[in-house]
Design a protein around this motif. Sequence first.
Motif, PDB file in Angstrom:
ATOM      1  N   THR A   1       0.955   5.444   0.280  1.00 42.34           N
ATOM      2  CA  THR A   1       0.249   6.661   0.658  1.00 42.34           C
ATOM      3  C   THR A   1       1.218   7.832   0.581  1.00 42.34           C
ATOM      4  O   THR A   1       2.439   7.653   0.561  1.00 42.34           O
ATOM      5  N   SER A   2       0.673   9.043   0.542  1.00 43.11           N
ATOM      6  CA  SER A   2       1.522  10.227   0.480  1.00 43.11           C
ATOM      7  C   SER A   2       0.828  11.365   1.198  1.00 43.11           C
ATOM      8  O   SER A   2      -0.369  11.299   1.501  1.00 43.11           O
TER       9      SER A   2
ATOM     10  N   ILE B   1       0.856  -1.181   0.000  1.00 43.67           N
ATOM     11  CA  ILE B   1       0.000   0.000   0.000  1.00 43.67           C
ATOM     12  C   ILE B   1       0.894   1.233   0.000  1.00 43.67           C
ATOM     13  O   ILE B   1       1.852   1.314   0.777  1.00 43.67           O
TER      14      ILE B   1
END
Length: 371
Positions: free
Chosen positions: A12-13, A10
Amino acid sequence: MMASESIRTIVTSGTSTPRVRSIAQSRPFTQQVDVIFPANASLQTSLQNLQLTYHKCESSLSDFLRFAKPHINQLAAESKVVALGLAGPADDDVWSLDSSGVLTIAVCKQTYESLGLPGERLPWNECQDTHASPVRTVIHISVRDVRPNAAKWLTYGAKETAALRAWDAKRGPWKIAYHLQDPASDLPVNTVEHRLERSEKTRANVHIPVYKPSDLVLAGSEKEEWEEKVSSLFEWVGMASLGSQRLSGADRCDPYISVYTPPEPSSVGELTVMCWRGLIPSSFVQDLMDTILSPNMPCPSFVSVTAHSVPTSPVTYIPAEGVKAPPLRASRLESEDTWTLVYSREGVADSPQGGCWVLGESVGRWDRRWG
């Protein structure tokens, strides 16, 4: 023969520095951390100053818990001691005492039936090994005096104490690796002190990606382009960790042998790779993160941090919600639990909250963290 395990990732940022500061707190057992950045003397010196000792000993589980219990703070979010009981030559039983004060035991069918304590069986038959008793069950026991919130946790009472003592009498002593904050003189017998192994290397003439901080953050409808760019960046981080010659500015590898090319655009410069190995508690990883994220630290164009959890630990992740038990996982040498963070503050407003980051988290298929 061990079954192979596929990996799930996974990504994310964001721009919230508090979010990335909290990453370390949920990972109680790490065995290796790699930090990579374009050469920066100030950051390198600050990271060199971070040191940590941990210990190894041989002890029964009951005796070790008697030593550890006074160091498990009943009110604070984290206890002062974390420990791993390593698998023996005749079995694959393992246990962990994590930073929330919970003892997690992962045992084979024979051990589980002899303990007589309730637990939860791992739901994946294909992840089992070829031992005679492959079925593994996980038992959670809170060593804190307070009653645990999670319904599936036991408390370390008279029944649990008697069961573990009987197990110790049958099994014998464990090889235990542990870390204790501010270690006192009353350590377990046969304790041997170890320092984290640190290695570092600064390479010249290396292809280094050139990104704006905002390139790390997904924005608008450019998801496909962003995913391609981030995937290329994570691949470069992995190559840099390995010291690959494909990143050298002088590399002239035959394209029939290797088709890798560094991300574009890139520049040629000096790259520093630092690595720590050993039993690394969340407190040390937190010190690394605080040093890198400090607004007072001159920041290179980016910094990457990659942390590898101890694969044989029955617990590698503690949910932020204290009422939830750690997710079930198959604790094997081949198990995966790794995260990589790329952080950049260059050109961002000089606020303590300023910075852009992208985080990739990978776990194996036999891990319940994401269902």
